[in-house]
Scaffold this active site. Structure first.
Site, PDB file in Angstrom:
ATOM      1  N   SER A 137       0.807  -1.222   0.000  1.00 60.00           N
ATOM      2  CA  SER A 137       0.000   0.000   0.000  1.00 60.00           C
ATOM      3  C   SER A 137       0.837   1.267   0.000  1.00 60.00           C
ATOM      4  O   SER A 137       0.386   2.301  -0.488  1.00 60.00           O
ATOM      5  CB  SER A 137      -0.911   0.030   1.218  1.00 60.00           C
ATOM      6  OG  SER A 137      -1.873  -0.964   1.116  1.00 60.00           O
TER       7      SER A 137
ATOM      8  N   ARG B  72       5.426  -9.745  15.440  1.00 61.57           N
ATOM      9  CA  ARG B  72       5.224  -8.354  15.018  1.00 61.57           C
ATOM     10  C   ARG B  72       4.003  -7.684  15.657  1.00 61.57           C
ATOM     11  O   ARG B  72       3.830  -6.470  15.554  1.00 61.57           O
ATOM     12  CB  ARG B  72       5.171  -8.216  13.490  1.00 61.57           C
ATOM     13  CG  ARG B  72       3.933  -8.758  12.828  1.00 61.57           C
ATOM     14  CD  ARG B  72       3.967  -8.533  11.318  1.00 61.57           C
ATOM     15  NE  ARG B  72       3.062  -7.479  10.898  1.00 61.57           N
ATOM     16  CZ  ARG B  72       3.011  -6.977   9.679  1.00 61.57           C
ATOM     17  NH1 ARG B  72       3.833  -7.404   8.744  1.00 61.57           N
ATOM     18  NH2 ARG B  72       2.151  -6.038   9.364  1.00 61.57           N
TER      19      ARG B  72
ATOM     20  N   ALA C 106       7.058   4.188   7.273  1.00 63.94           N
ATOM     21  CA  ALA C 106       6.768   5.010   8.451  1.00 63.94           C
ATOM     22  C   ALA C 106       5.557   4.559   9.259  1.00 63.94           C
ATOM     23  O   ALA C 106       5.506   4.775  10.458  1.00 63.94           O
ATOM     24  CB  ALA C 106       6.546   6.456   8.005  1.00 63.94           C
ATOM     25  N   ASP C 107       4.575   3.925   8.611  1.00 64.02           N
ATOM     26  CA  ASP C 107       3.277   3.835   9.299  1.00 64.02           C
ATOM     27  C   ASP C 107       3.176   2.822  10.428  1.00 64.02           C
ATOM     28  O   ASP C 107       2.346   2.966  11.304  1.00 64.02           O
ATOM     29  CB  ASP C 107       2.140   3.612   8.295  1.00 64.02           C
ATOM     30  CG  ASP C 107       2.328   2.356   7.452  1.00 64.02           C
ATOM     31  OD1 ASP C 107       3.481   1.995   7.174  1.00 64.02           O
ATOM     32  OD2 ASP C 107       1.327   1.749   7.053  1.00 64.02           O
TER      33      ASP C 107
ATOM     34  N   ASP D 285      -7.940  -6.052   1.671  1.00 66.49           N
ATOM     35  CA  ASP D 285      -6.553  -6.207   2.103  1.00 66.49           C
ATOM     36  C   ASP D 285      -6.456  -6.589   3.570  1.00 66.49           C
ATOM     37  O   ASP D 285      -5.773  -7.541   3.933  1.00 66.49           O
ATOM     38  CB  ASP D 285      -5.784  -4.908   1.873  1.00 66.49           C
ATOM     39  CG  ASP D 285      -4.338  -5.069   2.310  1.00 66.49           C
ATOM     40  OD1 ASP D 285      -3.648  -5.924   1.728  1.00 66.49           O
ATOM     41  OD2 ASP D 285      -3.920  -4.384   3.253  1.00 66.49           O
TER      42      ASP D 285
ATOM     43  N   ASP E  63      -4.588  -0.748  -5.099  1.00 64.94           N
ATOM     44  CA  ASP E  63      -3.177  -0.399  -4.938  1.00 64.94           C
ATOM     45  C   ASP E  63      -2.255  -1.595  -5.123  1.00 64.94           C
ATOM     46  O   ASP E  63      -1.079  -1.448  -5.447  1.00 64.94           O
ATOM     47  CB  ASP E  63      -2.947   0.247  -3.560  1.00 64.94           C
ATOM     48  CG  ASP E  63      -3.459  -0.633  -2.416  1.00 64.94           C
ATOM     49  OD1 ASP E  63      -4.281  -1.542  -2.670  1.00 64.94           O
ATOM     50  OD2 ASP E  63      -3.038  -0.411  -1.268  1.00 64.94           O
TER      51      ASP E  63
ATOM     52  N   HIS F 290       0.403 -10.095   0.276  1.00 67.58           N
ATOM     53  CA  HIS F 290       0.116  -9.365  -0.968  1.00 67.58           C
ATOM     54  C   HIS F 290       0.602 -10.198  -2.160  1.00 67.58           C
ATOM     55  O   HIS F 290       1.382 -11.126  -1.992  1.00 67.58           O
ATOM     56  CB  HIS F 290       0.872  -8.031  -0.988  1.00 67.58           C
ATOM     57  CG  HIS F 290       0.429  -7.080   0.084  1.00 67.58           C
ATOM     58  ND1 HIS F 290       1.103  -5.918   0.373  1.00 67.58           N
ATOM     59  CD2 HIS F 290      -0.612  -7.119   0.944  1.00 67.58           C
ATOM     60  CE1 HIS F 290       0.480  -5.280   1.352  1.00 67.58           C
ATOM     61  NE2 HIS F 290      -0.550  -5.986   1.721  1.00 67.58           N
TER      62      HIS F 290
END
Ligand SMILES: O=C(O)[C@@H](CO)OP(=O)(O)O
Ligand SMILES: [Mn+2]
Length: 498
Positions: free
Chosen positions: A63, A186, A256-257, A381, A422, A440
């Site tokens: 994304s 994670r 970054a997200d 997604d 995307d 993905h």
């Protein structure tokens, strides 16, 4: 180009195209509205992976790069590729950040690396960890401690033990002095729902590693039989690997997200370094490859002409339609509508917040002040990451119904809609052995234009990639795309718009 049409861009996150199959919910059975739009208005598959979006050849899309390419109207070299190149060319080795870290580190202090052991390269890659460890050794740190974060979302679920082996072998060959410290899933590292306690727990684990249960590879394998390694609790591998506040620690996320909470929890206890700009709490002197805002692109060009695209997304995809779509700028002055995350996560509610998203689109399309919008619909997604076909069917049905509501509103108020995605995900939910596949894909994504009055399009759509969407949006909004993007619009033989 002809006159200006009010236009919305709908990004169906994770809706790739693939042949009908049991693990493909992006199909006519689950999404009849979408496929009817394709029949009526035509559809072209767009390239959305690998070098078409600035990634390594053949690499599945994601994304970040998807929205960046959609917004910028050009292919931007991804951070992962740029870091890999900097390693190969020697510029990473020459970075002044190494000296800063040496100066700041207590005498005999060690270098720690905390990063995702993934082979997907969405947020991090095991190779980057090895590269960073090697360069830390070369820049004078005698001991490097690697704290591996298990993926199981972008990397194939259950691949954690094998990826750890790969990491260990690569470290043994290239950084013999490296040790493995805390191994953790994670879930604690990559939360972006605002649950900061998770990152604090991770940092506590690093600071008190000696007190953690011993890591045992067989136990991890056992764990992966019925759960994702994403949820594997903190264990300590090699002895004497705990982080002490005077030591250097590099977080090897390039995006970054998802790493923000972790980096900020670390910053509260020590002085972390990052690869790209992740948090303002890390000063530039400790960022190896500071993220630079990009110039040009759709939103900036429209802004110069007094047109703003309102952004709508659930919180989990909000940076995507703002920061990434704007070329690493939080805002270009547009209106931004952020919808809170689904409590309990997408897997407990495959509809997510799609009703609120539809309402936001409706509000925009009924306002006389609005000219354009970009909306992300995340279900395919976010639920797609579960690799659960039943849940994803529900997600696909919810997205399809939302689409019918948005199209109905657009028809009523005279809006044109461009519909795309995307990257792929929900069109391949089972691997070749029939096991759940939540990652993905490298598949193409669809693109279609729904005319404002519902008439059949009197243009053809040409071939292209995600970079062709921005010029197409510009053309629909009545702005000459030539001055905006190098890539051409997808509309061929256009006679009239809306
Ligand atoms: O959720 C995310 O952060 C990634 C998967 O790790 O997906 P996307 O690139 O679609 O945001
Ligand atoms: Mn995703």
């Amino acid at each position: 180009m002809t006159g200006r049409a009010k236009t919305g861009l709908i990004i169906l996150d994770g809706a790739g195209l693939a042949a009908p199959a049991r693990g493909n919910v992006v199909d006519r059975a689950c999404m009849p509205v979408l496929f009817d739009l394709f029949d009526r208005y035509g559809m072209v598959p767009l390239r959305a992976s690998g070098d078409a979006v600035g990634l390594f050849d053949g690499q599945a899309g994601n994304s970040e790069v998807g929205h960046l390419t959609l917004g910028m109207g050009r292919t931007v070299v991804s951070s992962l590729v740029a870091i890999d190149r900097a390693y190969r060319s020697g510029t990473w080795k020459k970075s002044a950040v190494w000296q800063t870290l040496r100066d700041e580190t207590a005498q005999n202090g060690r270098f720690h690396i905390l990063g995702l052991v993934s082979d997907a390269g969405v947020h991090g890659h095991w190779r980057t960890i090895v590269q960073g460890a090697e360069l830390a050794g070369r820049s004078g740190f005698s001991t490097v401690v690697v704290h591996p974060v298990l993926d199981g979302v972008d990397a194939m679920r259950g691949s954690g033990p094998a990826l750890l082996d790969t990491l260990r072998q690569a470290l043994a060959a290239r950084v013999p002095a490296a040790r493995i410290g805390v191994v953790i899933g994670r879930a604690w590292f990559a939360d972006r729902t605002g649950n900061r306690a998770l990152a604090r727990h991770l940092v506590d684990a690093l600071l008190s590693a000696d007190a953690l249960p011993r890591f045992d590879r067989r136990q991890l394998e056992e764990f992966c039989r019925d759960k994702s390694e994403r949820d594997f609790p903190a264990h300590r591998a090699d002895a004497d690997t705990r982080l002490t506040p005077g030591e250097a620690v590099l977080v090897t996320s390039h995006r970054a997200d998802r790493a923000v909470q972790t980096v900020e929890a670390l910053a509260a206890r020590c002085r972390p370094a990052t690869l790209t700009s992740i948090s303002e709490q890390v000063p530039a002197a400790r960022v190896f490859f500071p993220t630079r805002s990009l110039s040009g692109g759709l939103a900036q060009a429209l802004q110069a002409r007094g047109i703003a695209l309102t952004r709508i997304a659930e919180n989990c995809k909000f940076p995507h339609v703002t920061y990434f779509f704007n070329g690493f700028r939080q805002s270009l002055g547009e209106r931004q509508i952020s919808i809170p995350d689904t409590p309990g996560g997408p897997e407990t509610c495959p509809r997510m917040r799609v009703d609120e998203t539809v309402d936001a689109c409706r509000r925009v399309m009924t306002s006389s002040r609005e000219t354009g919008f970009v909306v992300n619909i995340p279900n395919l997604d976010q639920v797609g990451h579960s690799g659960d076909v039943g849940l994803c069917r529900l997600a696909a049905e919810a997205v399809d119904h939302a689409l019918s509501q948005i199209v109905a509103q657009a028809r009523e108020t005279g809006w044109t809609l461009a519909v795309t995605a995307d990257h792929g995900n929900a069109e391949r939910l089972l691997d070749d052995q029939g096991r759940g596949f939540g990652s993905h894909t490298a598949n193409p994504v669809p693109f279609t234009i729904v005319t404002a009055d519902g008439s059949r399009a009197d243009w053809a759509l040409g071939d292209g990639g995600l970079d062709n969407v921005a010029p197409t949006m510009a053309a629909l909004l009545g702005v000459d795309p030539a001055g905006i993007c190098d890539a051409p619009a997808l509309i061929c033989r256009q006679r009239s718009l809306a």
